[in-house]
Write an enzyme that holds these catalytic residues in place. Structure first.
Site, short mmCIF file in Angstrom:
data_model
loop_
_atom_site.label_atom_id
_atom_site.label_comp_id
_atom_site.label_asym_id
_atom_site.label_seq_id
_atom_site.Cartn_x
_atom_site.Cartn_y
_atom_site.Cartn_z
N ASP A 1 0.81 -1.08 0.14
CA ASP A 1 -0.03 0.02 0.06
C ASP A 1 1.01 1.12 -0.06
O ASP A 1 1.86 1.23 0.78
CB ASP A 1 -0.93 -0.20 1.38
CG ASP A 1 -1.61 1.20 1.32
OD1 ASP A 1 -2.29 1.52 0.12
OD2 ASP A 1 -1.94 1.80 2.44
N THR B 1 0.39 4.56 0.97
CA THR B 1 0.38 5.46 2.36
C THR B 1 0.60 4.50 3.52
O THR B 1 0.23 3.66 3.59
CB THR B 1 -0.94 5.96 2.44
OG1 THR B 1 -1.37 6.76 1.08
CG2 THR B 1 -0.97 6.80 3.65
N ASP C 1 -1.46 -0.45 6.32
CA ASP C 1 -1.61 0.10 7.94
C ASP C 1 -2.89 0.66 8.21
O ASP C 1 -3.34 0.95 9.13
CB ASP C 1 -0.49 1.41 8.15
CG ASP C 1 -0.87 2.44 7.39
OD1 ASP C 1 -1.60 2.33 6.23
OD2 ASP C 1 -0.60 3.58 7.55
#
Length: 813
Positions: A315, A317, A561
């Site tokens: 991912d 970010t 996250d």
């Protein structure tokens, strides 16, 4: 679902039908704790000390060895019972190491344990999830995982994802009075939920395990070792009685004591007494080592699983970037009244504070007085949020292509074009639009209001991790494919991916808009093979992408996250969560990078490779012994002769050529890349080497009996013992390559101890029962050298054989 009055003792301290907005009082909490109405469960992060002792002591093979040890003691030949020390040593090492690991991991688990927010005596406070009591008023926001079953008492656009429990991937909006199950993930809005079932009576109160209880990390080592153990157990059952028969009927044995001794020697040789210990020990030591590097491992086989990974899904970010977005600037579009934008942004940020973007905006735009008339919280599926002011206008903030999915009119088309230009520079772009209408609803979800007028573009800045390029370079060099999967604008994701060196990505134009991807699993798998960077990916698509890669035979690791990563993390072969991420991602992941450093991932991969390569070496050593012991047993059955080795002689051989070397080799450094086919490869090496060792040992035994009949069985057994020592030590040389200094020192030490035992009569004759003579030494040297040469040739053939084709075993789910 259990209500507030469930439980055997709940009537003794009834919980109010509806907990007041001020929450429970301290007295009410104490009463519930006294009655055991807490969220504590029987789920543990590790085994108890009692379970560890039982697991290391009461095993099938320990039971066999104890039985054989008792039989040897009955013969009165105490030396042959020294193999009993192996039982004590193996069990003690296993217990001590696992207890040490348990204490380390339990301390880490407590530090990383999920926490819950509750309202008590009018104030919000954080408590351990286990300390939530029946009737508590839970405060839940985006990214939280519901810790106990409950009923919604207050809501602001509150939606949860229950797919970890029900399999349904669509978010479920919750209104006042609706039930919420523990284990669900909050994906939008905020809510207050009264706990109506806690602990064992709740649906899934075990935050760190409930979402993962449906999956078990596949371990090729564990699966392969278990198959070996089953085969060995069958061999013991079949061969044992036959060997006993031959020992009772051979003229070489003088009585029942000799027969029992020979049978015990054959059986002891076929028991892999240290293989399970070393496999577990390697996992445990690796896990503790990773813990010291701030990497928490929830499942031991996950360490090995990382070594098998050939695709890493990232991912953007929080993985490639730090994830702490900050406001950069506004780009007015000249429509509506741009002067109203700061107040609108302040209102949007205040209305949905749990959102990371809103938190970044709140630092620059103070909230105006007065709450909005209506709020639509941000959702990772919708990718927009909205507020309707008391004066009437509705402000919408979100991804430009989601706020204006089909732009019409000059203003909307120009706004989309300008946002694409800015996204192509790597900026994270949001669009603020205004409408005179209120958001609608469809199938329980919010719908954009009509007549949207784009007012301004909001640019947010992200910091790329300094170590991202280095980490991605490591994976590329190791032949691991990289897939960047993000919910952000594809052009923005493409620029970031190009800047950190994702192979095949040169800029914004190389990114794929996930909204154009097919839903058909096979077609999606083909698209995933072709592309490397994907933007505007929904949580449901992330999960489908992981499954598509697995469908193509890949072993997939997923890092993330945010709450939108939780589903994909759960379905990936190895889920890796950032320690600063949401509670949901940390709950479903097998590994948690506690310090949030992406650079820690290569360390974990390297540890996995070390474990799997070293255990393979150890397994080869153990299986070679099992094979040559089986060969010798079969020969003695066919020839109806005495077994060529005494139990004490096998103990010496096992200690010097397997036990001690395997321990050091299993825990030493090893950077070999993972190769599939652990069991097939072990058998391809061990079977021919074991056959050659067994044949050489019996040949030495038979030749000694023929050349020097006076030496008898004892002298011939000495020859066989020395032959096995020579061949087995050379096998150790072959398996230890490349020979670094510490390995050469290890092998030399083992050979030196063997020579000392042979040279010192007090050791060789009185304890190991050797009868050394020049003829025995010469015969053993010649036969041992011949066997070692054949082992070397066999290893060349083994290395030249083609590697098995890569195939992905289906993990147990």
């Amino acid at each position: 679902m259990a209500g507030a009055g469930t439980g055997t003792t709940s009537q003794e301290a009834p919980v109010p039908r509806e907990t007041p907005a001020t929450g429970l009082t301290a007295a009410a909490v104490a009463a519930q704790v006294a009655l055991g109405h807490t969220n504590a469960t029987s789920a543990r992060t590790s085994r108890t000390i009692g379970e560890i002792v039982r697991a290391n002591v009461f095993t099938i093979f320990n039971g066999i060895l104890v039985t054989l040890w008792v039989l040897v003691l009955l013969t009165g030949r105490w030396q042959n019972g020294l193999f009993g020390l192996v039982i004590v040593t193996n069990s003690a090492i296993g217990i001590v190491q696992e207890v040490r690991a348990k204490r380390t991991l339990d301390r880490l688990a407590v530090l990383n344990a999920p926490r819950a927010r509750v309202v008590r005596e009018g104030a919000e406070r954080e408590v351990q999830v286990a300390d939530v009591v029946l009737g508590d008023l839970l405060v839940l926001a985006v990214g939280d995982q519901v810790p106990a079953d409950g009923v919604v008492r207050a809501t602001t656009g509150f939606s949860v994802d229950e797919s970890l429990l029900t399999g349904e991937a669509e978010p479920v909006a919750k209104a006042g009075g609706d039930e919420v199950w523990s284990g669900a993930i909050v994906v939008a809005g905020r809510g207050r939920v009264q706990a109506t079932a806690v602990g064992e009576e709740s649906y899934a109160a075990r935050l760190a395990t409930e979402a993962r209880r449906f999956t078990t990390t596949y371990s090729e080592l564990v699966a392969g070792t278990n198959r070996l153990l089953r085969w060995i157990a069958v061999a013991l059952v079949v061969v044992g009685p036959a060997v006993l028969w031959s020992q009772l009927h051979t003229a070489d044995n003088a009585g029942w004591r000799d027969a029992v001794t020979g049978t015990v020697a054959a059986m002891v040789g076929m028991v892999p007494e240290g293989l399970v210990l070393l496999t577990t020990l390697a996992f445990v030591v690796a896990t503790v080592g990773l813990a010291r590097r701030q990497i928490l491992v929830h499942e031991l086989p996950a360490v090995e699983g990382l070594a098998r990974v050939d695709v890493v899904c990232l991912d953007k970010t929080g993985t490639l970037t730090h994830g702490d977005v900050r406001f950069d600037r506004l780009v007015p579009l000249g429509n509506g009244d741009p002067a109203l934008a700061p107040a609108a942004l302040g209102l949007l940020a205040a209305a949905d504070p749990a959102n990371a973007t809103a938190a970044a905006l709140a630092a620059s735009f103070p909230s105006p007085n007065g709450p909005p008339a209506q709020t639509v919280p941000f959702s990772s599926v919708r990718k927009w949020s909205a507020v309707t002011t008391a004066a009437g206008p509705t402000w919408v903030l979100g991804a430009p292509e989601m706020v204006l999915p089909a732009p019409s009119g000059t203003e909307q088309v120009a706004a989309r074009a300008r946002s694409d230009e800015l996204a192509a520079t790597g900026a994270r772009v949001l669009l603020l639009a205004r409408s005179g209408e209120s958001p609608g609803t469809h199938d329980g979800d919010a719908v954009l209001p009509g007549g949207l007028v784009p007012v301004t573009l909001v640019l947010l800045a992200e910091r790329i991790r300094a170590d991202a390029a280095e980490v991605l370079g490591y994976f590329t060099d190791q032949g691991v494919a990289l897939k960047v999967i993000s919910g952000d604008n594809p052009r923005t994701v493409g620029v970031v991916a190009a800047s950190v060196g994702v192979p095949g990505v040169t800029g914004a134009e190389d990114a794929i808009d996930a909204r154009t991807l097919p839903e058909d699993p096979d077609a999606l798998a083909a698209a995933m093979e072709a592309g490397s960077v994907f933007g505007r990916v929904t949580p449901h698509q992330k999960r489908a992408m992981v499954q598509a890669l697995q469908r193509s035979g890949h072993v997939v690791a997923m890092t993330g996250d945010g709450v939108n990563d939780a589903l994909a993390l759960k379905d990936a072969d190895i889920g890796v969560a950032m320690g600063n991420g949401s509670a949901a991602t940390r709950a479903v992941a097998q590994l948690v990078l506690l310090d949030g450093r992406f650079a820690s991932l290569p360390v974990a991969v390297g540890e996995g490779r070390r474990v799997i390569a070293n255990i393979e070496r150890a397994a080869n050593l153990f299986l070679v012994k099992n094979i040559y012991s089986l060969v010798l047993a079969m020969i003695t059955v066919v020839a109806v002769s005495a077994y060529p080795l005494e139990p004490i002689q096998l103990t010496l051989i096992s200690t010097l050529t397997i036990g001690v070397p395997a321990f050091f080799l299993a825990l030493g450094p090893n950077s070999r890349r993972y190769l599939p086919g652990f069991l097939r490869r072990v058998l391809r090496f061990s079977v021919p080497v074991g056959l050659l060792t067994g044949a050489a040992a019996y040949a030495g035994y038979a030749v000694s009996r023929w050349l020097e009949p006076d030496v008898g069985v004892a002298g011939a057994r000495t020859t066989a013992t020395l032959v096995v020592l020579i061949v087995a030590l050379w096998t150790l040389v072959v398996l230890a390559r490349p020979l670094h200094v510490w390995k050469v020192a290890l092998i030399a030490t083992m050979a030196g101890i063997a020579a000392l035992v042979v040279a010192v009569p007090a050791l060789g004759e009185r304890i190991v029962l050797l009868q050394v003579s020049p003829q025995v030494l010469l015969t053993a040297a010649l036969m041992g050298a011949g066997g070692a040469l054949l082992v070397e040739i066999s290893s060349w053939v083994f290395r030249a054989a083609p590697a098995p084709s890569r195939s992905r075993p289906a993990p147990a789910r």
